[in-house]
Design a protein around this motif. Sequence first.
Motif, PDB file in Angstrom:
ATOM      1  N   THR A  11       0.827  -1.200   0.000  1.00 18.35           N
ATOM      2  CA  THR A  11       0.000   0.000   0.000  1.00 18.35           C
ATOM      3  C   THR A  11       0.864   1.253   0.000  1.00 18.35           C
ATOM      4  O   THR A  11       0.597   2.205  -0.740  1.00 18.35           O
ATOM      5  N   VAL A  12       1.913   1.257   0.803  1.00 16.02           N
ATOM      6  CA  VAL A  12       2.799   2.418   0.863  1.00 16.02           C
ATOM      7  C   VAL A  12       3.512   2.618  -0.474  1.00 16.02           C
ATOM      8  O   VAL A  12       3.581   3.737  -0.998  1.00 16.02           O
ATOM      9  N   VAL A  13       4.023   1.532  -1.049  1.00 14.94           N
ATOM     10  CA  VAL A  13       4.742   1.641  -2.326  1.00 14.94           C
ATOM     11  C   VAL A  13       3.819   2.133  -3.432  1.00 14.94           C
ATOM     12  O   VAL A  13       4.180   3.036  -4.204  1.00 14.94           O
ATOM     13  N   LEU A  14       2.627   1.586  -3.520  1.00 18.16           N
ATOM     14  CA  LEU A  14       1.699   2.007  -4.570  1.00 18.16           C
ATOM     15  C   LEU A  14       1.192   3.427  -4.346  1.00 18.16           C
ATOM     16  O   LEU A  14       0.969   4.170  -5.313  1.00 18.16           O
ATOM     17  N   SER A  15       1.048   3.834  -3.099  1.00 23.84           N
ATOM     18  CA  SER A  15       0.635   5.210  -2.815  1.00 23.84           C
ATOM     19  C   SER A  15       1.708   6.196  -3.237  1.00 23.84           C
ATOM     20  O   SER A  15       1.408   7.250  -3.812  1.00 23.84           O
ATOM     21  N   LEU A  16       2.960   5.868  -2.943  1.00 24.84           N
ATOM     22  CA  LEU A  16       4.059   6.731  -3.375  1.00 24.84           C
ATOM     23  C   LEU A  16       4.158   6.776  -4.900  1.00 24.84           C
ATOM     24  O   LEU A  16       4.444   7.837  -5.477  1.00 24.84           O
ATOM     25  N   MET A  18       1.635   6.435  -6.986  1.00 22.93           N
ATOM     26  CA  MET A  18       0.527   7.274  -7.459  1.00 22.93           C
ATOM     27  C   MET A  18       0.868   8.752  -7.321  1.00 22.93           C
ATOM     28  O   MET A  18       0.611   9.551  -8.232  1.00 22.93           O
ATOM     29  N   ALA A  19       1.458   9.127  -6.184  1.00 23.51           N
ATOM     30  CA  ALA A  19       1.826  10.522  -5.972  1.00 23.51           C
ATOM     31  C   ALA A  19       2.910  10.947  -6.961  1.00 23.51           C
ATOM     32  O   ALA A  19       2.862  12.066  -7.491  1.00 23.51           O
ATOM     33  N   ALA A  20       3.861  10.076  -7.234  1.00 26.05           N
ATOM     34  CA  ALA A  20       4.925  10.405  -8.188  1.00 26.05           C
ATOM     35  C   ALA A  20       4.372  10.572  -9.598  1.00 26.05           C
ATOM     36  O   ALA A  20       4.783  11.483 -10.331  1.00 26.05           O
ATOM     37  N   ILE A  21       3.444   9.725  -9.976  1.00 30.36           N
ATOM     38  CA  ILE A  21       2.800   9.855 -11.290  1.00 30.36           C
ATOM     39  C   ILE A  21       2.046  11.183 -11.362  1.00 30.36           C
ATOM     40  O   ILE A  21       2.081  11.882 -12.381  1.00 30.36           O
ATOM     41  N   GLY A  22       1.371  11.544 -10.279  1.00 30.88           N
ATOM     42  CA  GLY A  22       0.652  12.816 -10.247  1.00 30.88           C
ATOM     43  C   GLY A  22       1.576  14.006 -10.396  1.00 30.88           C
ATOM     44  O   GLY A  22       1.288  14.937 -11.139  1.00 30.88           O
ATOM     45  N   VAL A  23       2.704  13.976  -9.689  1.00 32.24           N
ATOM     46  CA  VAL A  23       3.669  15.068  -9.803  1.00 32.24           C
ATOM     47  C   VAL A  23       4.212  15.139 -11.226  1.00 32.24           C
ATOM     48  O   VAL A  23       4.365  16.233 -11.794  1.00 32.24           O
ATOM     49  N   ALA A  24       4.495  13.988 -11.815  1.00 30.38           N
ATOM     50  CA  ALA A  24       5.001  13.973 -13.194  1.00 30.38           C
ATOM     51  C   ALA A  24       3.970  14.554 -14.165  1.00 30.38           C
ATOM     52  O   ALA A  24       4.328  15.305 -15.080  1.00 30.38           O
ATOM     53  N   LEU A  25       2.710  14.239 -13.974  1.00 32.18           N
ATOM     54  CA  LEU A  25       1.660  14.797 -14.836  1.00 32.18           C
ATOM     55  C   LEU A  25       1.563  16.317 -14.672  1.00 32.18           C
ATOM     56  O   LEU A  25       1.392  17.045 -15.652  1.00 32.18           O
ATOM     57  N   ILE A  26       1.672  16.783 -13.438  1.00 32.99           N
ATOM     58  CA  ILE A  26       1.596  18.222 -13.192  1.00 32.99           C
ATOM     59  C   ILE A  26       2.777  18.937 -13.843  1.00 32.99           C
ATOM     60  O   ILE A  26       2.610  19.961 -14.516  1.00 32.99           O
ATOM     61  N   VAL A  27       3.979  18.400 -13.654  1.00 33.45           N
ATOM     62  CA  VAL A  27       5.167  19.018 -14.234  1.00 33.45           C
ATOM     63  C   VAL A  27       5.078  19.024 -15.754  1.00 33.45           C
ATOM     64  O   VAL A  27       5.411  20.016 -16.405  1.00 33.45           O
ATOM     65  N   GLN A  28       4.615  17.922 -16.317  1.00 35.96           N
ATOM     66  CA  GLN A  28       4.503  17.833 -17.771  1.00 35.96           C
ATOM     67  C   GLN A  28       3.476  18.837 -18.304  1.00 35.96           C
ATOM     68  O   GLN A  28       3.695  19.467 -19.340  1.00 35.96           O
ATOM     69  N   SER A  29       2.365  18.993 -17.607  1.00 37.34           N
ATOM     70  CA  SER A  29       1.342  19.921 -18.099  1.00 37.34           C
ATOM     71  C   SER A  29       1.779  21.372 -17.934  1.00 37.34           C
ATOM     72  O   SER A  29       1.460  22.213 -18.772  1.00 37.34           O
ATOM     73  N   LEU A  30       2.509  21.686 -16.873  1.00 36.37           N
ATOM     74  CA  LEU A  30       2.976  23.057 -16.689  1.00 36.37           C
ATOM     75  C   LEU A  30       4.149  23.370 -17.604  1.00 36.37           C
ATOM     76  O   LEU A  30       4.367  24.536 -17.950  1.00 36.37           O
ATOM     77  N   GLY A  31       4.897  22.361 -18.004  1.00 44.57           N
ATOM     78  CA  GLY A  31       6.018  22.573 -18.907  1.00 44.57           C
ATOM     79  C   GLY A  31       5.590  22.773 -20.339  1.00 44.57           C
ATOM     80  O   GLY A  31       6.330  23.347 -21.142  1.00 44.57           O
ATOM     81  N   GLY A  32       4.402  22.336 -20.672  1.00 40.37           N
ATOM     82  CA  GLY A  32       3.901  22.510 -22.036  1.00 40.37           C
ATOM     83  C   GLY A  32       3.408  23.916 -22.272  1.00 40.37           C
ATOM     84  O   GLY A  32       3.445  24.788 -21.403  1.00 40.37           O
ATOM     85  N   GLY A  51      -2.893   9.460  -3.702  1.00 39.54           N
ATOM     86  CA  GLY A  51      -1.717   8.845  -3.091  1.00 39.54           C
ATOM     87  C   GLY A  51      -1.496   9.342  -1.675  1.00 39.54           C
ATOM     88  O   GLY A  51      -1.222   8.566  -0.761  1.00 39.54           O
ATOM     89  N   ALA A  52      -1.619  10.653  -1.464  1.00 46.33           N
ATOM     90  CA  ALA A  52      -1.438  11.216  -0.130  1.00 46.33           C
ATOM     91  C   ALA A  52      -2.535  10.746   0.825  1.00 46.33           C
ATOM     92  O   ALA A  52      -2.271  10.455   1.995  1.00 46.33           O
ATOM     93  N   GLY A  53      -3.745  10.638   0.319  1.00 45.55           N
ATOM     94  CA  GLY A  53      -4.846  10.151   1.151  1.00 45.55           C
ATOM     95  C   GLY A  53      -4.654   8.711   1.587  1.00 45.55           C
ATOM     96  O   GLY A  53      -4.900   8.366   2.752  1.00 45.55           O
ATOM     97  N   ARG A  54      -4.184   7.886   0.679  1.00 46.79           N
ATOM     98  CA  ARG A  54      -3.919   6.486   1.027  1.00 46.79           C
ATOM     99  C   ARG A  54      -2.808   6.373   2.059  1.00 46.79           C
ATOM    100  O   ARG A  54      -2.882   5.567   2.985  1.00 46.79           O
TER     101      ARG A  54
END
Length: 64
Positions: A11-16, A18-32, A51-54
């Motif tokens: 659960t901890v690994v998958l939550s982290l 999920m959060a990393a994927i979210g950060v990557a999506l945010i960075v990618q969208s702001l970089g475009g 991810g943070a909620g889990r």
Amino acid sequence: MTGRGVHRSATVVLSLAMAAIGVALIVQSLGGHAGAITARLLLGALFVAAGAGRLYIERRRARG
């Protein structure tokens, strides 16, 4: 390691992840060159929140 320990670790690994994927999506969208609020930005924020909620729930469960 017991089954419960494996479940908590997974659960901890998958939550982290999920959060990393979210950060990557945010960075990618702001970089475009798209607008400030895009579907990718919203999806990234939702991934980070999930991810943070889990992680939060898992930590509360481990304490009490």
